[in-house]
Design an enzyme around this catalytic site. Structure first.
Site, PDB file in Angstrom:
ATOM      1  CB  CYS A 180      -3.527   9.317  -4.097  1.00  0.00           C
ATOM      2  SG  CYS A 180      -4.967   9.021  -3.026  1.00  0.00           S
ATOM      3  CE  LYS A 227      -3.569   2.771   0.635  1.00  0.00           C
ATOM      4  NZ  LYS A 227      -4.517   2.999  -0.485  1.00  0.00           N
TER       5      LYS A 227
END
Ligand code: RRO
Length: 312
Positions: free
Chosen positions: A131, A47
């Site tokens: 993101c 992640k």
């Protein structure tokens, strides 16, 4: 006759197969990463890590629908120091390449994180410039000036191969501009694409969005985005494919999906939404299906079929 091989390489690092996990789903904790290590995934991607640990956005923040998923996780992660430790723990369990995803909450964090991971046990670094779910912050790679400055700063002291996780672009001019900037720096791979940011899925019955953060706006994954991902892989492969590897990600559920990315120029593929839906068995299943397709079509290897898309 032996099965066609799906062995591949990313930035000179060997992978035993063509399929591995995308950064994001089920890869936050050591326990989750151990599951990936024990699976058919060709590599272990973590992640995206930030300087400090983060809880992420409010729930519900991930919802599956028949054609894909929407998320606004908001970068929940254990903080970069934990992933450096986890990488050395994983290295004792497996020889699989480890890909650390990272980004800064502010541009100044990025060189700090990069320097730390350069000294770590990870094999490859994937800098996440895309993101879509940070409240009040744009996706970095949609700001070409900032992308140029960040790449200038982070490529000064490189000890491990660097890749970039890119957002989808939708116009040839943007592919040209992004490729011109990226091509100036020692970037070894591109992962195309992140989720399609700031989409909205709505439930007409309840008259509400499916996720809570940002008024329901979030990153779209799965079937919906495969054509966007294929176009981005193809577009960057045409512009930068001689200099760096392109990794395909977006809507891959089957060996035929993976094959389509391969002929569009991808050196490997990553699985996100389908990993969430199916669990860690998806990696070996998709790779096996790909091997069967290669065999049937008479391609002996990944290199044999890579970029072989024909024109009408
Ligand atoms: O954590 C997230 O909300 C997230 C990230 Br960092 C990303 O890169 N892509 C995405 O769809 N969600």
């Amino acid at each position: 006759m032996p099965m066609s091989s799906t062995k591949t390489q990313i930035a000179g690092v060997s992978l035993d197969s063509y399929v591995f996990n995308a950064s994001g789903p089920n890869d936050v904790t050591l326990e989750q990463l151990k599951v990936i290590a024990a699976s058919g995934s060709a590599a272990i991607t973590t992640k995206t890590a930030t300087l400090e640990p983060r809880d992420g956005n409010e729930e519900p923040r991930y919802v599956e629908v028949p054609l894909g998923s929407i998320n606004s996780m908001g970068l929940p992660n254990l903080g970069y120091a934990a992933y450096i430790q986890i990488a050395s723990q994983l290295k004792e369990l497996t020889k699989k390449p480890i890909i650390a995803s990272l980004v800064g909450m502010k541009p100044e964090d990025i060189p700090v994180l990069m320097a730390a991971f350069m000294e770590s046990d990870v094999d490859l670094i994937e800098l996440n410039l895309s993101c879509p779910n940070l409240k009040g912050k744009p996706q970095i790679a949609y700001d070409f000036e900032m992308t140029d400055q960040i790449l200038k700063d982070v490529t000064k002291n490189m000890k491990k191969p660097l890749g970039l996780k890119l957002p989808p672009y939708f116009d040839p001019v943007h592919w040209d501009q992004a490729a011109a900037i990226i091509g100036k720096y020692p970037v070894s791979f591109l992962s195309c694409i992140n989720s399609v940011g700031n989409t909205l899925l709505v439930d007409g019955e309840t008259e509400r969005p499916l996720i809570r953060p940002k008024g329901g706006f979030g990153g779209l994954g799965g079937d919906y985005i495969k054509p966007v991902a294929l176009a981005n892989v193809r577009a960057f492969s045409e512009r930068l494919g001689q200099k760096m590897d392109i990794i395909g990600v977006g809507g891959i559920k089957s060996g035929m999906d993976a094959f389509e990315f391969l002929i569009c120029g991808a050196s490997a593929v990553q699985i996100g939404t389908q990993f969430m839906k199916e669990g860690a068995d998806c990696f070996s299943r998709i790779d096996r299906e790909l091997a069967e397709i290669l065999e049937k079509k008479g391609y002996e290897s990944i290199a044999d079929a890579k970029g072989k898309l024909q024109m009408l």
